[in-house]
Write an enzyme that holds these catalytic residues in place. Structure first.
Site, PDB file in Angstrom:
ATOM      1  N   GLU A  16       0.833  -1.211   0.000  1.00 27.22           N
ATOM      2  CA  GLU A  16       0.000   0.000   0.000  1.00 27.22           C
ATOM      3  C   GLU A  16       0.866   1.258   0.000  1.00 27.22           C
ATOM      4  OE1 GLU A  16      -3.033  -0.338  -0.791  1.00 27.22           O
ATOM      5  OE2 GLU A  16      -2.846  -2.510  -0.553  1.00 27.22           O
ATOM      6  N   HIS A  73       1.796   2.238  -3.533  1.00 26.79           N
ATOM      7  CA  HIS A  73       0.752   3.049  -4.178  1.00 26.79           C
ATOM      8  C   HIS A  73       0.846   4.493  -3.689  1.00 26.79           C
ATOM      9  CE1 HIS A  73      -1.448  -0.151  -6.127  1.00 26.79           C
ATOM     10  NE2 HIS A  73      -1.706  -0.788  -5.011  1.00 26.79           N
TER      11      HIS A  73
HETATM   12 ZN    ZN Z   1      -2.533  -2.638  -4.734  1.00 25.27          ZN
END
Ligand code: ZN
Ligand code: ZN
Length: 156
Positions: free
Chosen positions: A68, A71
């Protein structure tokens, strides 16, 4: 893991592996089912799956957080932050983030239903039982399988 511990862990991983601070919020969201986490493009916060965290070892949890954070940092830097982007694939590999969220063990969502031929009692078990060996607890009568009941627990 508490909400606060999650926040501190994400901040620590961000500094250690991305050499950049995580300055937004990380929170548990029980509505996540199949994914370990989610990055929100609009307000940059991260959601994490509490049941997946509870079931996973530390290495997996860290791998989900790294995924995460890939991202997060790429999006904020204006780079390719989507799964198919080269930047994303590269950063994920560099930091050792998990490619896919681990499969969540499904909770039992059905019951095997038996009835005693002696006293008509209904008996429920999570798994099929050997009716030659297991008898009715009340009258020792023979049990006969009736049906598999599907339980409606969509919110697990
Ligand atoms: Zn992802
Ligand atoms: Zn019985």
């Amino acid at each position: 893991m508490t909400q606060e511990e999650l926040q501190r862990l994400v901040e620590a991983i961000s500094i250690e592996w991305f050499q950049q601070p995580f300055t937004h919020e990380a929170m548990f969201n029980a509505r996540l089912k199949t994914t370990g986490g989610r990055y929100h493009l609009n307000d940059h916060h991260l959601d994490f799956n509490p049941s997946m965290f509870a079931q996973s070892d530390e290495q997996t949890v860290v791998g989900i957080i790294k995924h995460e954070l890939c991202h997060y940092h790429l999006h904020l830097a204006g780079k390719g932050y989507r799964h198919r982007d080269k930047d994303f694939k590269q950063l994920l590999q560099q930091t050792g983030g998990l490619r896919y969220a681990p499969a969540v063990a499904k909770k039992t969502s059905k019951l095997e239903c038996y009835q005693c031929v002696g006293c008509q009692a209904m008996i429920y078990r999570k798994r099929k039982i050997d009716t030659e060996r297991f008898r009715c607890g009340r009258c020792r009568g023979k049990l006969v399988w009736q049906e598999t009941k599907r339980l409606n627990n969509d919110n697990d």
